[in-house]
Design an enzyme around this catalytic site. Structure first.
Site, PDB file in Angstrom:
ATOM      1  N   MET A  30      34.568  39.722  39.807  1.00 22.55           N
ATOM      2  CA  MET A  30      35.219  39.191  41.012  1.00 22.55           C
ATOM      3  C   MET A  30      36.350  40.134  41.426  1.00 22.55           C
ATOM      4  O   MET A  30      37.282  39.738  42.129  1.00 22.55           O
ATOM      5  CB  MET A  30      35.740  37.778  40.752  1.00 22.55           C
ATOM      6  CG  MET A  30      34.596  36.808  40.436  1.00 22.55           C
ATOM      7  SD  MET A  30      34.950  35.097  40.819  1.00 22.55           S
ATOM      8  CE  MET A  30      36.318  34.778  39.740  1.00 22.55           C
ATOM      9  N   ALA A  32      39.658  42.844  41.164  1.00 22.60           N
ATOM     10  CA  ALA A  32      40.939  42.972  40.464  1.00 22.60           C
ATOM     11  C   ALA A  32      40.658  43.524  39.065  1.00 22.60           C
ATOM     12  O   ALA A  32      41.038  42.946  38.040  1.00 22.60           O
ATOM     13  CB  ALA A  32      41.708  41.651  40.419  1.00 22.60           C
ATOM     14  N   LEU A  33      39.986  44.663  39.063  1.00 27.30           N
ATOM     15  CA  LEU A  33      39.406  45.199  37.824  1.00 27.30           C
ATOM     16  C   LEU A  33      40.482  45.721  36.877  1.00 27.30           C
ATOM     17  O   LEU A  33      41.515  46.240  37.304  1.00 27.30           O
ATOM     18  CB  LEU A  33      38.431  46.321  38.169  1.00 27.30           C
ATOM     19  CG  LEU A  33      37.285  45.916  39.111  1.00 27.30           C
ATOM     20  CD1 LEU A  33      36.402  47.129  39.408  1.00 27.30           C
ATOM     21  CD2 LEU A  33      36.453  44.783  38.535  1.00 27.30           C
ATOM     22  N   HIS A  34      40.205  45.583  35.585  1.00 30.13           N
ATOM     23  CA  HIS A  34      41.125  46.056  34.547  1.00 30.13           C
ATOM     24  C   HIS A  34      40.303  46.658  33.415  1.00 30.13           C
ATOM     25  O   HIS A  34      39.073  46.752  33.515  1.00 30.13           O
ATOM     26  CB  HIS A  34      42.019  44.906  34.068  1.00 30.13           C
ATOM     27  CG  HIS A  34      41.250  43.666  33.723  1.00 30.13           C
ATOM     28  ND1 HIS A  34      40.420  43.592  32.627  1.00 30.13           N
ATOM     29  CD2 HIS A  34      41.146  42.467  34.351  1.00 30.13           C
ATOM     30  CE1 HIS A  34      39.874  42.390  32.582  1.00 30.13           C
ATOM     31  NE2 HIS A  34      40.282  41.685  33.619  1.00 30.13           N
ATOM     32  N   GLY A  36      39.329  45.496  30.701  1.00 31.27           N
ATOM     33  CA  GLY A  36      38.263  44.616  30.192  1.00 31.27           C
ATOM     34  C   GLY A  36      36.969  44.874  30.958  1.00 31.27           C
ATOM     35  O   GLY A  36      35.887  45.017  30.372  1.00 31.27           O
ATOM     36  N   HIS A  37      37.086  44.964  32.298  1.00 34.63           N
ATOM     37  CA  HIS A  37      35.904  45.280  33.105  1.00 34.63           C
ATOM     38  C   HIS A  37      35.402  46.692  32.768  1.00 34.63           C
ATOM     39  O   HIS A  37      34.198  46.924  32.699  1.00 34.63           O
ATOM     40  CB  HIS A  37      36.235  45.234  34.602  1.00 34.63           C
ATOM     41  CG  HIS A  37      36.618  43.873  35.106  1.00 34.63           C
ATOM     42  ND1 HIS A  37      37.900  43.553  35.468  1.00 34.63           N
ATOM     43  CD2 HIS A  37      35.880  42.765  35.306  1.00 34.63           C
ATOM     44  CE1 HIS A  37      37.947  42.304  35.880  1.00 34.63           C
ATOM     45  NE2 HIS A  37      36.743  41.791  35.792  1.00 34.63           N
ATOM     46  N   GLY A 147      32.070  39.455  29.368  1.00 40.78           N
ATOM     47  CA  GLY A 147      33.128  39.563  28.359  1.00 40.78           C
ATOM     48  C   GLY A 147      33.188  38.319  27.480  1.00 40.78           C
ATOM     49  O   GLY A 147      32.954  37.206  27.935  1.00 40.78           O
ATOM     50  N   LYS A 149      35.824  37.082  26.340  1.00 44.20           N
ATOM     51  CA  LYS A 149      36.995  36.255  26.644  1.00 44.20           C
ATOM     52  C   LYS A 149      36.551  34.951  27.295  1.00 44.20           C
ATOM     53  O   LYS A 149      37.075  33.888  27.007  1.00 44.20           O
ATOM     54  CB  LYS A 149      37.973  36.984  27.573  1.00 44.20           C
ATOM     55  CG  LYS A 149      39.192  36.118  27.874  1.00 44.20           C
ATOM     56  CD  LYS A 149      40.194  36.843  28.735  1.00 44.20           C
ATOM     57  CE  LYS A 149      39.762  36.941  30.173  1.00 44.20           C
ATOM     58  NZ  LYS A 149      39.817  35.651  30.910  1.00 44.20           N
ATOM     59  N   ASP A 150      35.544  35.050  28.177  1.00 43.65           N
ATOM     60  CA  ASP A 150      35.006  33.846  28.822  1.00 43.65           C
ATOM     61  C   ASP A 150      33.879  33.309  27.949  1.00 43.65           C
ATOM     62  O   ASP A 150      32.701  33.388  28.289  1.00 43.65           O
ATOM     63  CB  ASP A 150      34.510  34.202  30.229  1.00 43.65           C
ATOM     64  CG  ASP A 150      35.653  34.636  31.115  1.00 43.65           C
ATOM     65  OD1 ASP A 150      36.440  33.777  31.513  1.00 43.65           O
ATOM     66  OD2 ASP A 150      35.787  35.847  31.378  1.00 43.65           O
TER      67      ASP A 150
HETATM   68  O1  PAF Z   1      33.671  36.166  35.007  1.00 42.64           O
HETATM   69  C1  PAF Z   1      33.706  36.353  36.245  1.00 42.64           C
HETATM   70  O2  PAF Z   1      34.425  37.221  36.750  1.00 42.64           O
HETATM   71  C2  PAF Z   1      32.866  35.486  37.157  1.00 42.64           C
HETATM   72  O3  PAF Z   1      32.784  34.185  36.665  1.00 42.64           O
HETATM   73  C3  PAF Z   1      31.471  36.068  37.412  1.00 42.64           C
HETATM   74  C4  PAF Z   1      30.648  36.145  36.146  1.00 42.64           C
HETATM   75  C5  PAF Z   1      31.609  37.447  38.031  1.00 42.64           C
HETATM   76  C6  PAF Z   1      30.712  35.181  38.404  1.00 42.64           C
HETATM   77  O4  PAF Z   1      31.375  35.082  39.628  1.00 42.64           O
END
Ligand code: PAF
Length: 280
Positions: A30, A32-34, A36-37, A147, A149-150
Site C-alpha cells: 500500500m 509508504a515503502l520502507h 520491510g518492503h 511480511g 509482521k502481519d
Molecule cells: O499488508 C498490506 O500492505 C496490505 O494489507 C496488502 C497485502 C498490500 C493488501 O492491500
C-alpha cells in the site's frame, strides 16, 4: 521500471514474460515503502525473472475512514526506491481499475478471522482477500511475498489461496526492525520522535516475555505482557494474545501447540501498531 496504471497495460507488459515461461513474483503493497518492503522485493528479485510491485491503498480493507485518509502516502519516494531496487513493473492503479464495480464477495475463513485483527477490525480481512485475490488474478504470479509482521494476514492469504485453489506460492518474509527493535511499518511515519522511542519498547517487552514462558500459563503471560506495555507512556494495548500459529486460536496451555505465537496490537497515541513473537 515500467509504471502501469491499468489492467490491460499490465497484461500487455506481462505477455512476453508469460510466453517465455519466466517466473513472476508479486509484492503487494500500500506504498509508504520502507526496509520491510525492500526485503520482500529483494527476495522476489532473487527468486523470479520478473518482479511486479503493486502500490494500491485498498479502501475495502479500512473499517475506519479516518485511518484510510491518514494512511501515509509517499509516491515519489516509493518510485525512487523501487527503481533503485531494480523492480521490473510498478502497478499503481486507481480505485476504479481495481473495483470497476463494488466487490460484494464475502469470504469464509472459518475461525481464522474471528480473533485479534479480525475481531477488532471487522471486515478488514474480507477487504484484504478482495484486493489480494484481484491482484493475483491480474498478475497471475508464481510467487507472492508477504511480511511476517502481519502474522494473521499471512494466515488469511494462505487460507484464501487454498480455498480458491489459486496456483501461487505464498512466501513469508521475516519482520525487519529498526535498530531500536521497532517493527518497520508505514504507520511509523506518523509517530513523533518520543512516540517512536516508546513504541520501540514493545519489542523489548515481547522479547523479555520469552524468559518467563516457563513460569506462567499462556493466559497469565499474556496478561503480564499487556500490563507491562500499558505501563509505558503513550502505549495502550488493544489486545495481546498467545495463539496457535496454525489455527490462531488462543492457548490455555503451552502443550496445546507446537507453534505458540504472541500477537499484539498497540495504540501509540493515535497510531495503531502490530507485532508478534514466536515462543518455544
Ligand atoms: O499488508 C498490506 O500492505 C496490505 O494489507 C496488502 C497485502 C498490500 C493488501 O492491500
Amino acid at each position: 521500471m515500467k509504471i502501469i496504471r491499468t489492467v490491460s497495460a499490465l497484461n500487455q507488459a506481462l505477455q512476453p514474460v508469460r510466453c517465455n515461461g519466466d517466473s513472476i513474483g508479486l509484492v503487494p503493497t500500500m506504498g509508504a515503502l520502507h526496509e520491510g518492503h525492500a526485503a520482500l522485493i529483494r527476495k522476489s528479485i532473487d527468486e523470479n525473472r520478473c518482479t511486479v510491485v503493486s502500490l494500491f491503498v485498498n479502501p475495502t480493507q479500512f473499517n475506519n475512514q479516518q485511518d484510510l485518509q491518514l494512511y501515509p502516502r509517499t509516491p515519489e519516494a516509493d518510485q525512487q526506491l523501487l527503481e533503485q531496487l531494480g523492480v521490473d513493473l510498478l502497478f499503481a492503479p486507481p480505485v476504479e481499475e481495481v473495483y470497476p464495480e463494488p466487490d460484494r464477495r464475502q469470504f469464509d475463513f472459518g475461525l481464522l478471522d474471528k480473533v485479534m485483527e479480525g475481531a477488532y477490525r471487522p471486515g478488514h480481512f474480507n477487504g484484504v482477500a478482495q484486493v489480494v485475490s484481484r491482484l493475483f488474478s491480474f498478475v497471475q504470479p508464481d510467487k507472492a511475498y508477504f511480511g511476517k509482521k502481519d502474522f494473521q494476514q499471512l494466515a488469511i492469504v494462505r487460507e484464501m489461496t487454498h480455498r480458491l485453489q489459486i496456483p501461487v506460492e505464498i512466501v513469508a518474509v521475516p519482520t525487519v526492525r529498526e535498530p531500536s527493535g521497532l517493527a518497520m511499518s508505514s504507520r511509523n511515519l506518523r509517530l513523533t520522535p518520543r512516540q517512536r522511542e516508546n513504541a520501540s519498547q514493545i519489542w523489548r517487552v515481547l522479547q523479555n516475555s520469552l524468559l518467563h514462558q516457563g513460569n506462567f500459563t499462556p493466559q497469565e503471560l499474556a496478561a503480564r505482557v499487556a500490563d507491562e506495555i500499558n505501563n509505558i507512556p503513550d502505549l495502550r494495548v488493544e489486545y495481546f494474545a498467545i495463539v496457535d500459529g496454525y489455527s490462531l486460536q488462543p492457548l490455555t496451555s503451552w502443550d496445546e501447540s507446537e507453534w505458540p505465537v504472541g500477537c499484539v496490537a498497540v495504540y501509540c497515541g493515535e497510531v495503531r501498531l502490530i507485532d508478534n513473537i514466536r515462543y518455544r
